[in-house]
Design a protein around this motif. Structure first.
Motif, PDB file in Angstrom:
ATOM      1  N   VAL A 159      37.046  40.715  -0.022  1.00 42.72           N
ATOM      2  CA  VAL A 159      37.163  41.575   1.157  1.00 42.72           C
ATOM      3  C   VAL A 159      36.783  42.982   0.722  1.00 42.72           C
ATOM      4  N   GLU A 160      35.811  43.557   1.417  1.00 47.98           N
ATOM      5  CA  GLU A 160      35.318  44.893   1.066  1.00 47.98           C
ATOM      6  C   GLU A 160      35.188  45.739   2.317  1.00 47.98           C
ATOM      7  N   ASP A 211      32.775  49.438   3.798  1.00 50.95           N
ATOM      8  CA  ASP A 211      31.774  50.473   3.530  1.00 50.95           C
ATOM      9  C   ASP A 211      32.423  51.660   2.833  1.00 50.95           C
ATOM     10  N   GLY A 212      31.727  52.208   1.853  1.00 47.54           N
ATOM     11  CA  GLY A 212      32.211  53.387   1.160  1.00 47.54           C
ATOM     12  C   GLY A 212      33.184  53.097   0.032  1.00 47.54           C
ATOM     13  N   CYS A 213      33.458  51.846  -0.250  1.00 45.12           N
ATOM     14  CA  CYS A 213      34.389  51.477  -1.322  1.00 45.12           C
ATOM     15  C   CYS A 213      33.652  51.532  -2.663  1.00 45.12           C
ATOM     16  N   ASN A 214      33.981  52.531  -3.481  1.00 47.08           N
ATOM     17  CA  ASN A 214      33.324  52.687  -4.775  1.00 47.08           C
ATOM     18  C   ASN A 214      33.639  51.538  -5.728  1.00 47.08           C
ATOM     19  N   TYR A 215      34.864  51.020  -5.658  1.00 44.49           N
ATOM     20  CA  TYR A 215      35.238  49.906  -6.529  1.00 44.49           C
ATOM     21  C   TYR A 215      34.477  48.639  -6.140  1.00 44.49           C
ATOM     22  N   CYS A 216      34.236  48.461  -4.840  1.00 42.31           N
ATOM     23  CA  CYS A 216      33.435  47.334  -4.370  1.00 42.31           C
ATOM     24  C   CYS A 216      32.009  47.446  -4.903  1.00 42.31           C
ATOM     25  N   ALA A 217      31.455  48.646  -4.845  1.00 39.40           N
ATOM     26  CA  ALA A 217      30.099  48.878  -5.350  1.00 39.40           C
ATOM     27  C   ALA A 217      30.018  48.587  -6.844  1.00 39.40           C
ATOM     28  N   ARG A 218      31.035  49.007  -7.598  1.00 37.32           N
ATOM     29  CA  ARG A 218      31.060  48.713  -9.040  1.00 37.32           C
ATOM     30  C   ARG A 218      31.109  47.210  -9.272  1.00 37.32           C
ATOM     31  N   TRP A 219      31.926  46.509  -8.487  1.00 36.62           N
ATOM     32  CA  TRP A 219      31.999  45.057  -8.621  1.00 36.62           C
ATOM     33  C   TRP A 219      30.633  44.424  -8.366  1.00 36.62           C
ATOM     34  N   HIS A 220      29.958  44.877  -7.310  1.00 33.93           N
ATOM     35  CA  HIS A 220      28.632  44.339  -6.985  1.00 33.93           C
ATOM     36  C   HIS A 220      27.639  44.598  -8.115  1.00 33.93           C
ATOM     37  N   ASP A 221      27.720  45.748  -8.752  1.00 32.28           N
ATOM     38  CA  ASP A 221      26.824  46.065  -9.872  1.00 32.28           C
ATOM     39  C   ASP A 221      27.145  45.244 -11.118  1.00 32.28           C
ATOM     40  N   GLN A 222      28.432  45.105 -11.422  1.00 31.78           N
ATOM     41  CA  GLN A 222      28.834  44.517 -12.696  1.00 31.78           C
ATOM     42  C   GLN A 222      29.081  43.007 -12.644  1.00 31.78           C
ATOM     43  N   ILE A 223      29.594  42.497 -11.555  1.00 30.45           N
ATOM     44  CA  ILE A 223      30.029  41.107 -11.504  1.00 30.45           C
ATOM     45  C   ILE A 223      29.155  40.225 -10.606  1.00 30.45           C
ATOM     46  N   PRO A 242      33.237  28.958  -4.635  1.00 33.39           N
ATOM     47  CA  PRO A 242      32.073  29.774  -4.277  1.00 33.39           C
ATOM     48  C   PRO A 242      32.501  31.047  -3.556  1.00 33.39           C
ATOM     49  N   LEU A 243      31.749  32.108  -3.788  1.00 32.40           N
ATOM     50  CA  LEU A 243      32.084  33.427  -3.253  1.00 32.40           C
ATOM     51  C   LEU A 243      31.593  33.601  -1.821  1.00 32.40           C
ATOM     52  N   ARG A 244      32.438  34.223  -1.030  1.00 29.77           N
ATOM     53  CA  ARG A 244      32.063  34.677   0.313  1.00 29.77           C
ATOM     54  C   ARG A 244      32.542  36.112   0.431  1.00 29.77           C
ATOM     55  N   VAL A 245      31.649  37.024   0.771  1.00 31.86           N
ATOM     56  CA  VAL A 245      31.984  38.441   0.915  1.00 31.86           C
ATOM     57  C   VAL A 245      32.154  38.736   2.398  1.00 31.86           C
ATOM     58  N   MET A 246      33.282  39.396   2.727  1.00 29.40           N
ATOM     59  CA  MET A 246      33.573  39.716   4.120  1.00 29.40           C
ATOM     60  C   MET A 246      34.055  41.155   4.234  1.00 29.40           C
ATOM     61  N   ASP A 247      33.745  41.778   5.344  1.00 27.75           N
ATOM     62  CA  ASP A 247      34.216  43.124   5.627  1.00 27.75           C
ATOM     63  C   ASP A 247      35.675  43.068   6.075  1.00 27.75           C
ATOM     64  N   ILE A 248      36.446  44.047   5.664  1.00 30.47           N
ATOM     65  CA  ILE A 248      37.879  44.080   5.991  1.00 30.47           C
ATOM     66  C   ILE A 248      38.125  44.052   7.500  1.00 30.47           C
ATOM     67  N   ASP A 249      37.181  44.573   8.279  1.00 30.22           N
ATOM     68  CA  ASP A 249      37.350  44.598   9.733  1.00 30.22           C
ATOM     69  C   ASP A 249      36.834  43.334  10.422  1.00 30.22           C
ATOM     70  N   THR A 306      40.688  47.468  -0.852  1.00 27.76           N
ATOM     71  CA  THR A 306      39.405  46.837  -1.146  1.00 27.76           C
ATOM     72  C   THR A 306      38.939  47.284  -2.524  1.00 27.76           C
ATOM     73  N   PRO A 307      38.352  46.363  -3.265  1.00 30.54           N
ATOM     74  CA  PRO A 307      38.207  44.961  -2.890  1.00 30.54           C
ATOM     75  C   PRO A 307      39.506  44.191  -3.093  1.00 30.54           C
ATOM     76  N   THR A 308      39.669  43.182  -2.286  1.00 36.65           N
ATOM     77  CA  THR A 308      40.733  42.191  -2.470  1.00 36.65           C
ATOM     78  C   THR A 308      40.045  40.848  -2.563  1.00 36.65           C
ATOM     79  N   PHE A 309      40.471  40.047  -3.528  1.00 38.00           N
ATOM     80  CA  PHE A 309      39.899  38.727  -3.752  1.00 38.00           C
ATOM     81  C   PHE A 309      40.943  37.692  -3.343  1.00 38.00           C
ATOM     82  N   LEU A 310      40.574  36.886  -2.349  1.00 39.78           N
ATOM     83  CA  LEU A 310      41.482  35.885  -1.798  1.00 39.78           C
ATOM     84  C   LEU A 310      41.003  34.500  -2.205  1.00 39.78           C
TER      85      LEU A 310
END
Length: 127
Positions: free
Chosen positions: A31-32, A34-46, A60-67, A82-86
């Motif tokens: 769960v991510e 917009d504007g979440c820097n930690y989410c962006a880092r996750w996308h870059d690194q993981i 398997p991963l599914r990415v969803m917006d918090i809203d 965010t991010p929260t991994f469920l």
């Protein structure tokens, strides 16, 4: 009921009986927002690595917006950070990890989630 329809229906029932219980659908939902820097880092690194891991095979991963979380998703509580991994099995949360503080901690969280999944599966008689 026409004979062909009855035979088709009987065949479907027999196939379901032979197939036995279905395998639970398991997903890791990130769960991510917009504007979440930690989410962006996750996308870059993981994100480039995750699909090639055993974790991705199991969940398997599914990415969803918090809203945009579906209303029929049975969560243990509201997602705040965010991010929260469920870890989701058949539409219900069985575990979560909140935040992203780097690669090492993320993989530690994934190992804990894998253990929760294994415990869940061993306690579920349909597995």
């Amino acid at each position: 009921m026409p004979m062909n329809a009855a035979i088709t229906r009987l065949a479907a029932v027999l196939l379901l009986a032979i197939a036995g219980p279905t395998i639970a659908e398991t997903r890791l939902v990130m769960v991510e927002q917009d504007g979440c820097n930690y989410c962006a880092r996750w996308h870059d690194q993981i994100a480039p690595i995750y699909p090639r891991t055993d974790y991705a095979e199991a969940a398997p991963l599914r990415v969803m917006d918090i809203d945009d979380l579906p209303g029929d998703l049975a969560l243990e509580g509201r997602v705040v950070f965010t991010p929260t991994f469920l870890l989701i099995v058949d539409g219900a949360e069985i575990a979560r990890a909140e935040g992203y503080a780097g690669e090492e901690l993320f993989w530690m969280h994934m190992e804990l989630l894998r253990r929760r999944l294994a415990a869940h599966q061993s306690s579920d008689p349909t597995q």
